[in-house]
Structures are given as C-alpha cells and as structure tokens.
Motif scaffolding. Structure first.
Motif, PDB file in Angstrom:
ATOM      1  N   GLY A 193       0.775  -1.235   0.000  1.00 29.54           N
ATOM      2  CA  GLY A 193       0.000   0.000   0.000  1.00 29.54           C
ATOM      3  C   GLY A 193       0.801   1.278   0.000  1.00 29.54           C
ATOM      4  N   ALA A 194       2.104   1.203   0.295  1.00 25.91           N
ATOM      5  CA  ALA A 194       2.927   2.416   0.270  1.00 25.91           C
ATOM      6  C   ALA A 194       3.200   2.814  -1.178  1.00 25.91           C
ATOM      7  CB  ALA A 194       4.235   2.187   1.013  1.00 25.91           C
ATOM      8  N   GLU A 195       3.515   4.112  -1.361  1.00 22.87           N
ATOM      9  CA  GLU A 195       3.644   4.684  -2.694  1.00 22.87           C
ATOM     10  C   GLU A 195       5.111   4.968  -3.042  1.00 22.87           C
ATOM     11  OE1 GLU A 195      -0.471   7.279  -2.764  1.00 22.87           O
ATOM     12  OE2 GLU A 195       1.263   8.074  -1.678  1.00 22.87           O
ATOM     13  N   HIS A 196       5.359   5.163  -4.329  1.00 19.57           N
ATOM     14  CA  HIS A 196       6.685   5.580  -4.777  1.00 19.57           C
ATOM     15  C   HIS A 196       7.081   6.853  -4.032  1.00 19.57           C
ATOM     16  CE1 HIS A 196      10.057   5.782  -7.574  1.00 19.57           C
ATOM     17  NE2 HIS A 196       9.863   7.079  -7.611  1.00 19.57           N
ATOM     18  N   GLY A 197       8.315   6.885  -3.543  1.00 20.20           N
ATOM     19  CA  GLY A 197       8.776   8.051  -2.800  1.00 20.20           C
ATOM     20  C   GLY A 197       8.260   8.117  -1.385  1.00 20.20           C
ATOM     21  N   PHE A 198       7.857   6.979  -0.812  1.00 23.81           N
ATOM     22  CA  PHE A 198       7.227   7.002   0.518  1.00 23.81           C
ATOM     23  C   PHE A 198       8.149   7.551   1.602  1.00 23.81           C
ATOM     24  CE2 PHE A 198       9.238   2.762   0.664  1.00 23.81           C
ATOM     25  CZ  PHE A 198       9.796   2.764   1.931  1.00 23.81           C
ATOM     26  N   SER A 199       9.455   7.561   1.365  1.00 25.84           N
ATOM     27  CA  SER A 199      10.388   8.095   2.364  1.00 25.84           C
ATOM     28  C   SER A 199      10.223   9.592   2.587  1.00 25.84           C
ATOM     29  CB  SER A 199      11.830   7.824   1.926  1.00 25.84           C
ATOM     30  OG  SER A 199      12.061   6.463   1.761  1.00 25.84           O
ATOM     31  N   HIS A 204       3.952  12.038   3.732  1.00 25.23           N
ATOM     32  CA  HIS A 204       3.557  11.376   4.966  1.00 25.23           C
ATOM     33  C   HIS A 204       2.180  11.771   5.472  1.00 25.23           C
ATOM     34  CE1 HIS A 204       7.904  10.040   6.089  1.00 25.23           C
ATOM     35  NE2 HIS A 204       7.467   9.528   4.963  1.00 25.23           N
ATOM     36  N   ALA A 205       1.465  12.626   4.728  1.00 24.30           N
ATOM     37  CA  ALA A 205       0.043  12.816   5.036  1.00 24.30           C
ATOM     38  C   ALA A 205      -0.714  11.513   4.811  1.00 24.30           C
ATOM     39  CB  ALA A 205      -0.542  13.928   4.172  1.00 24.30           C
ATOM     40  N   ASN A 206      -0.174  10.679   3.926  1.00 22.82           N
ATOM     41  CA  ASN A 206      -0.665   9.317   3.752  1.00 22.82           C
ATOM     42  C   ASN A 206      -0.016   8.458   4.828  1.00 22.82           C
ATOM     43  OD1 ASN A 206      -0.968   6.606   3.025  1.00 22.82           O
ATOM     44  ND2 ASN A 206      -0.960   7.033   0.838  1.00 22.82           N
ATOM     45  N   GLU A 207      -0.798   8.002   5.793  1.00 21.27           N
ATOM     46  CA  GLU A 207      -0.258   7.284   6.940  1.00 21.27           C
ATOM     47  C   GLU A 207       0.432   5.987   6.532  1.00 21.27           C
ATOM     48  OE1 GLU A 207       0.956   5.948  10.575  1.00 21.27           O
ATOM     49  OE2 GLU A 207       0.452   7.985   9.896  1.00 21.27           O
ATOM     50  N   THR A 208       0.004   5.378   5.422  1.00 20.33           N
ATOM     51  CA  THR A 208       0.668   4.160   4.958  1.00 20.33           C
ATOM     52  C   THR A 208       2.121   4.442   4.596  1.00 20.33           C
ATOM     53  OG1 THR A 208      -1.423   3.304   4.113  1.00 20.33           O
ATOM     54  CG2 THR A 208       0.576   2.274   3.283  1.00 20.33           C
ATOM     55  N   ASN A 209       2.359   5.588   3.945  1.00 18.64           N
ATOM     56  CA  ASN A 209       3.731   5.979   3.618  1.00 18.64           C
ATOM     57  C   ASN A 209       4.533   6.266   4.881  1.00 18.64           C
ATOM     58  OD1 ASN A 209       3.192   5.830   0.867  1.00 18.64           O
ATOM     59  ND2 ASN A 209       2.663   7.993   0.705  1.00 18.64           N
ATOM     60  N   ALA A 210       3.939   7.013   5.790  1.00 20.19           N
ATOM     61  CA  ALA A 210       4.633   7.369   7.024  1.00 20.19           C
ATOM     62  C   ALA A 210       4.984   6.124   7.833  1.00 20.19           C
ATOM     63  CB  ALA A 210       3.767   8.319   7.855  1.00 20.19           C
ATOM     64  N   ALA A 211       4.044   5.176   7.919  1.00 18.83           N
ATOM     65  CA  ALA A 211       4.291   3.947   8.674  1.00 18.83           C
ATOM     66  C   ALA A 211       5.387   3.119   8.020  1.00 18.83           C
ATOM     67  CB  ALA A 211       2.993   3.144   8.782  1.00 18.83           C
ATOM     68  N   ALA A 212       5.388   3.079   6.688  1.00 18.48           N
ATOM     69  CA  ALA A 212       6.427   2.338   5.977  1.00 18.48           C
ATOM     70  C   ALA A 212       7.802   2.923   6.277  1.00 18.48           C
ATOM     71  CB  ALA A 212       6.154   2.360   4.478  1.00 18.48           C
ATOM     72  N   PHE A 213       7.905   4.227   6.264  1.00 17.69           N
ATOM     73  CA  PHE A 213       9.207   4.840   6.522  1.00 17.69           C
ATOM     74  C   PHE A 213       9.644   4.633   7.969  1.00 17.69           C
ATOM     75  CE2 PHE A 213      11.996   8.485   7.526  1.00 17.69           C
ATOM     76  CZ  PHE A 213      13.030   8.162   6.668  1.00 17.69           C
ATOM     77  N   ARG A 214       8.702   4.670   8.905  1.00 22.07           N
ATOM     78  CA  ARG A 214       9.060   4.443  10.300  1.00 22.07           C
ATOM     79  C   ARG A 214       9.663   3.055  10.506  1.00 22.07           C
ATOM     80  NH1 ARG A 214       4.114   7.237  11.402  1.00 22.07           N
ATOM     81  NH2 ARG A 214       3.012   5.261  11.727  1.00 22.07           N
ATOM     82  N   LEU A 215       9.219   2.083   9.728  1.00 26.00           N
ATOM     83  CA  LEU A 215       9.788   0.742   9.797  1.00 26.00           C
ATOM     84  C   LEU A 215      11.083   0.623   9.001  1.00 26.00           C
ATOM     85  CD1 LEU A 215       6.673  -1.600   9.435  1.00 26.00           C
ATOM     86  CD2 LEU A 215       8.113  -1.331  11.460  1.00 26.00           C
ATOM     87  N   ALA A 216      11.101   1.253   7.821  1.00 27.05           N
ATOM     88  CA  ALA A 216      12.219   1.060   6.893  1.00 27.05           C
ATOM     89  C   ALA A 216      13.498   1.735   7.355  1.00 27.05           C
ATOM     90  CB  ALA A 216      11.827   1.580   5.512  1.00 27.05           C
ATOM     91  N   TRP A 217      13.397   2.960   7.842  1.00 26.21           N
ATOM     92  CA  TRP A 217      14.597   3.756   8.096  1.00 26.21           C
ATOM     93  C   TRP A 217      15.487   3.192   9.202  1.00 26.21           C
ATOM     94  CZ3 TRP A 217      17.693   6.602   5.574  1.00 26.21           C
ATOM     95  CH2 TRP A 217      18.587   7.477   6.213  1.00 26.21           C
ATOM     96  N   PRO A 218      14.945   2.783  10.356  1.00 26.98           N
ATOM     97  CA  PRO A 218      15.835   2.238  11.390  1.00 26.98           C
ATOM     98  C   PRO A 218      16.590   0.998  10.909  1.00 26.98           C
ATOM     99  CG  PRO A 218      13.701   2.782  12.333  1.00 26.98           C
ATOM    100  CD  PRO A 218      13.555   2.886  10.848  1.00 26.98           C
ATOM    101  N   GLN A 219      15.945   0.150  10.112  1.00 24.09           N
ATOM    102  CA  GLN A 219      16.635  -1.027   9.583  1.00 24.09           C
ATOM    103  C   GLN A 219      17.745  -0.630   8.618  1.00 24.09           C
ATOM    104  OE1 GLN A 219      14.035  -4.337   8.317  1.00 24.09           O
ATOM    105  NE2 GLN A 219      12.341  -3.132   9.121  1.00 24.09           N
ATOM    106  N   ALA A 220      17.456   0.360   7.767  1.00 15.76           N
ATOM    107  CA  ALA A 220      18.473   0.821   6.822  1.00 15.76           C
ATOM    108  C   ALA A 220      19.648   1.457   7.564  1.00 15.76           C
ATOM    109  CB  ALA A 220      17.863   1.819   5.842  1.00 15.76           C
ATOM    110  N   LEU A 221      19.358   2.227   8.595  1.00 11.29           N
ATOM    111  CA  LEU A 221      20.417   2.870   9.367  1.00 11.29           C
ATOM    112  C   LEU A 221      21.297   1.815  10.045  1.00 11.29           C
ATOM    113  CD1 LEU A 221      21.644   5.509  10.344  1.00 11.29           C
ATOM    114  CD2 LEU A 221      19.994   5.527  12.211  1.00 11.29           C
ATOM    115  N   ALA A 222      20.683   0.781  10.613  1.00  8.49           N
ATOM    116  CA  ALA A 222      21.456  -0.293  11.245  1.00  8.49           C
ATOM    117  C   ALA A 222      22.310  -1.017  10.207  1.00  8.49           C
ATOM    118  CB  ALA A 222      20.512  -1.269  11.948  1.00  8.49           C
ATOM    119  N   PHE A 223      21.769  -1.223   9.027  1.00 12.23           N
ATOM    120  CA  PHE A 223      22.490  -1.879   7.927  1.00 12.23           C
ATOM    121  C   PHE A 223      23.706  -1.049   7.522  1.00 12.23           C
ATOM    122  CE2 PHE A 223      22.953  -2.317   3.244  1.00 12.23           C
ATOM    123  CZ  PHE A 223      23.273  -3.658   3.149  1.00 12.23           C
ATOM    124  N   MET A 224      23.522   0.258   7.394  1.00 10.73           N
ATOM    125  CA  MET A 224      24.627   1.134   7.000  1.00 10.73           C
ATOM    126  C   MET A 224      25.717   1.152   8.065  1.00 10.73           C
ATOM    127  SD  MET A 224      22.776   4.341   5.030  1.00 10.73           S
ATOM    128  CE  MET A 224      21.297   4.491   6.039  1.00 10.73           C
TER     129      MET A 224
END
Length: 229
Positions: A193-199, A204-224
C-alpha cells in the motif's frame, strides 16, 4: 549541520564526523531540505554523509517539481556515474573514510544500484524505491535489473507495492537478479500500500507511507552502520 563543499567542478553537501562514510544520491528534490536532514541524521549516528547534487544547485528549495523533472530528463547516465565516482574518491581519499557505501532514493536509488555494479569499493548499496522499471526511459543508457548481478556489496532494497512507476513484476525481477549473485547479501523490504517516494516526509500525510518509513529507516540505518564500521 552540514556544509557545502567543492569537489572538482561540482558542489556537494557534507556532514562530516568520522571514518565511516555514505554517498547520498537524492530523489528528484535534489539537495533540498529532506536530503540534508537525512545527511545530518547519518552524521549524528556517526557516519560521514556526502550528498551528490544532480541538478547543479537546483532543488525543491528554489525550483518547481516540473523544472526539476525537465532537468532529470536531460541527465546522462555516464556523466552522473562519473560525478558519483568522483565523490566516492573524495570520501575515501580526501576525507579518509575507510569504508563507504551508497544510498539513493527514487532516481538516486536507480543510480545506487548502477554505481554498485561498477565500483566494487562500496561497502554497501541501499536503494529506497528505486526508479528502475524494465521499460527504459529515453535518456537511460543502463538497465538496473540486468546490471544488478554485478554488485558485490551487500544490498538493501526497499519497495512500496503501490509504486506506479515501477511495477511489482519489475521489483520481483530486480530481487531475482540480486539473489542470483554468488557474493553479497540481499535484504528486501516490501511495504503493501505504500507509494513511490514514501520516504519523503512530503508524502507522509498518507499514513501508509509514514508507517512504511518508520519501519524502513531504522533497519536501513542499522544496515549502513554494520557495513561501514
């Protein structure tokens, strides 16, 4: 807070802290507020961040989306990759980063994959919603799906199911290409349900995008952090 630096004939945004480094490749926003925030956040986490400027000073700070889209249509793959490799040289040779990776969003995600296939110095490749459809744009020289097996670094790719620019089948083809590699781990994030450019916080007015980024970013940061330490 970062600063603007001159690297050869190009300018870049630099947030410098230490010997772990990341090259940041922006979305269509250019070096706008959003990418500067991410660079500063990486620096706060102990990673030196250097941001490529795809549009030579043009960004959402001073230009419209249509103006930036017109500049993007003129962007040459080889020229862009040469600029990015020069910035990677600067991270390693001038700033003394012992390990450096690349992260990109949208158009930058596409270039992160292309750069990863060509420059094996990279410690990681992170691609958020890469604009890498199998149907190439007119100005594109290279294909991310066919080039992906050439990446030797660990890869994290993040994809939204409602991406109207990159069909699900193309993301599946990209995953297959990455997983065909004899070396280099592949980490995939998939957000229904998240959209292109969800980061982008502008989406982030679309809560699906905001929720996706809240999950995605901490994992990406840990990976980096794990791959550049």
């Amino acid at each position: 807070m970062g600063v603007t630096v001159q690297v050869g004939d190009q300018e870049a945004y630099l947030a410098r802290v230490g010997r772990a480094g990341m090259l940041l490749l922006p979305m269509i926003t250019g070096i706008g507020e959003q990418i500067r925030e991410w660079a500063d956040e990486l620096a706060a986490a102990g990673i030196t961040a250097l941001v490529w400027d795809p549009f030579k000073g043009k960004s959402t700070d001073n230009s419209t989306h249509d103006e930036l889209a017109a500049l993007l249509r003129q962007k040459d793959d080889d020229e862009a990759l040469a600029e990015q490799r020069a910035l990677l040289d600067y991270l390693t040779d001038d700033l003394g980063c012992t390990k450096a990776g690349v992260i990109g969003w949208c158009l930058g995600g596409r270039f992160a994959l292309l750069l990863g296939a060509r420059d094996h110095r990279l410690a990681n490749v992170v691609a958020f919603h890469p604009t890498s459809p199998s149907e190439h744009h007119e100005q594109h020289t290279y294909d991310t799906i066919s080039d992906a097996p050439g990446i030797v670094a660990p890869v994290l790719v993040s994809y939204p199911s409602a991406d109207v620019l990159v069909p699900n089948a193309d993301f599946e083809a990209l995953q297959t290409a990455l997983q065909s590699r004899p070396v280099g781990a592949t980490f995939s994030q998939y957000f229904p349900g998240a959209e292109h450019g969800f980061s982008d916080k502008a989406r982030h007015a679309n809560e699906t995008n905001a929720a996706a980024f809240r999950l995605a970013w901490p994992q990406a940061l840990a990976f980096m952090k794990a791959t550049t330490s």
